[in-house]
Design an enzyme around this catalytic site. Structure first.
Site, PDB file in Angstrom:
ATOM      1  N   TRP A 159     -26.124 -10.857 -51.620  1.00  0.00           N
ATOM      2  CA  TRP A 159     -25.832 -11.839 -50.559  1.00  0.00           C
ATOM      3  C   TRP A 159     -24.461 -12.484 -50.724  1.00  0.00           C
ATOM      4  CZ3 TRP A 159     -31.113 -14.937 -49.890  1.00  0.00           C
ATOM      5  CH2 TRP A 159     -32.105 -14.034 -49.475  1.00  0.00           C
ATOM      6  N   LYS A 160     -23.794 -12.223 -51.828  1.00  0.00           N
ATOM      7  CA  LYS A 160     -22.463 -12.797 -52.085  1.00  0.00           C
ATOM      8  C   LYS A 160     -22.475 -14.312 -51.854  1.00  0.00           C
ATOM      9  CE  LYS A 160     -20.504  -8.317 -51.111  1.00  0.00           C
ATOM     10  NZ  LYS A 160     -19.379  -7.526 -50.643  1.00  0.00           N
ATOM     11  N   HIS A 175     -18.888  -6.398 -60.316  1.00  0.00           N
ATOM     12  CA  HIS A 175     -18.616  -6.131 -58.900  1.00  0.00           C
ATOM     13  C   HIS A 175     -17.103  -6.119 -58.662  1.00  0.00           C
ATOM     14  CE1 HIS A 175     -18.388  -6.640 -54.572  1.00  0.00           C
ATOM     15  NE2 HIS A 175     -19.605  -6.128 -54.532  1.00  0.00           N
ATOM     16  N   SER A 225     -20.561  -0.620 -47.233  1.00  0.00           N
ATOM     17  CA  SER A 225     -20.857  -0.426 -45.806  1.00  0.00           C
ATOM     18  C   SER A 225     -22.094   0.437 -45.559  1.00  0.00           C
ATOM     19  CB  SER A 225     -19.641   0.127 -45.069  1.00  0.00           C
ATOM     20  OG  SER A 225     -18.558  -0.783 -45.167  1.00  0.00           O
ATOM     21  N   GLY A 262     -24.239  -5.279 -49.034  1.00  0.00           N
ATOM     22  CA  GLY A 262     -23.639  -6.592 -48.801  1.00  0.00           C
ATOM     23  C   GLY A 262     -23.978  -7.093 -47.408  1.00  0.00           C
ATOM     24  N   GLY A 263     -23.080  -6.854 -46.472  1.00  0.00           N
ATOM     25  CA  GLY A 263     -23.217  -7.376 -45.107  1.00  0.00           C
ATOM     26  C   GLY A 263     -24.585  -7.144 -44.488  1.00  0.00           C
TER      27      GLY A 263
HETATM   28  P1  PGA Z   1     -20.969  -4.163 -48.039  1.00  0.00           P
HETATM   29  O1  PGA Z   1     -20.876  -4.695 -49.534  1.00  0.00           O
HETATM   30  O2  PGA Z   1     -22.328  -3.554 -47.854  1.00  0.00           O
HETATM   31  O3  PGA Z   1     -20.770  -5.377 -47.165  1.00  0.00           O
HETATM   32  O4  PGA Z   1     -19.868  -3.159 -47.841  1.00  0.00           O
HETATM   33  C1  PGA Z   1     -21.433  -3.968 -50.591  1.00  0.00           C
HETATM   34  C2  PGA Z   1     -21.177  -4.671 -51.897  1.00  0.00           C
HETATM   35  O5  PGA Z   1     -20.104  -5.279 -52.053  1.00  0.00           O
HETATM   36  O6  PGA Z   1     -22.016  -4.662 -52.800  1.00  0.00           O
END
Ligand code: PGA
Length: 249
Positions: A10-11, A94, A213, A234-235
């Site tokens: 989730w950053k 990361h 992505s 991530g997103g």
């Molecule tokens: P993303 O990020 O799916 O938004 O590209 C992946 C990650 O940084 O772990």
């Protein structure tokens, strides 16, 4: 057989109430999933999210950790603190940590060792930048990251680790690696790097996730590849419906 593992990173997103809501939505949306399902909120959200997912199939992860056990390290969080919040997995190395916060192979290695010593499970991120790929250095960079992270790790410890191959140029850019590009690097990590560090049998048991992505509409093709054992998301982990599409894929 390696079980698939999908982890949501989730950053730096979601307040505590938002995180609790999303966690509950993820539990409901991914019920019955075959994949190991992990969510990694920020430190402050760990304990409340742990409460929200209690008794469910969803497992709690953290986004980083400090290698020291305790002391004068302002701003840092230890393995024992993470354990007391209900954490099982810890993302380490990361690319955002490497590029913005001075993470190096040495600090990754210290964190991996601390996490394993504490009985937690590391998700170790490796991957090349666009310039490195275009310069033909993908394998050299990935090998360096893996060797650095696993330095001094026994075979038993290595078997508890997960690797996330995340090409930096694919993170948050919408530019996903093709299934062939990803599979090629995953096979390299397993058959060349891990096999040389340990042996083919050990290498065949370590889960290697793809990250960058990954979305509901490209997940199935990636996850069908022989050496791709899951995703670090991530997103698309920030909306339960999007995340569900990947977990069920
Ligand atoms: P993303 O990020 O799916 O938004 O590209 C992946 C990650 O940084 O772990």
């Amino acid at each position: 057989m390696r079980r698939k593992i999908i982890a949501g990173n989730w950053k730096m997103n979601k307040t505590i109430p938002e995180a609790v809501t999303l966690a509950k939505e993820v539990v409901a949306a991914t019920k019955g999933a075959q994949a190991i399902t992990v969510i990694c909120p920020t430190y402050v959200c760990l304990a409340p999210v742990n409460e929200a997912i209690k008794g469910s199939h969803v497992i709690l992860g953290a986004q980083d950790v400090h290698w020291e056990e305790k002391g004068a390290f302002t701003g840092k969080v230890s393995c024992d603190m993470l354990k007391s919040a209900g954490v099982t997995y810890v993302i380490i190395g990361h690319s955002e940590q490497r590029s913005y916060f001075n993470e190096t192979n040495e600090t990754v290695n210290k964190k991996v060792k601390a996490v394993l010593k504490a009985g937690l499970l590391p998700i170790i991120c490796v991957g090349e930048t666009l310039a490195e790929r275009e310069g033909g250095r993908t394998e050299a960079v990935v090998k360096d990251h893996v060797e650095g992270a696993y330095k001094g790790l026994s075979k038993d410890d290595a078997l508890k680790t997960v690797i996330a191959y995340e090409p930096v140029w694919a993170i948050g850019t919408g530019k996903v690696a093709t299934k062939e590009q990803a599979q090629e690097v995953h096979a390299f990590i397993r058959k060349k790097v891990l096999s040389a560090l340990y042996d083919a049998d050990t290498a065949s048991k370590i889960q290697i996730q793809y990250g960058g992505s990954m979305k509901a509409d490209n997940a199935a093709a990636l996850l069908k590849q022989e050496d791709i054992d899951g995703g670090l998301i991530g997103g698309a982990a920030l909306k339960a419906d999007d995340f569900k599409g990947i977990v069920l894929a």
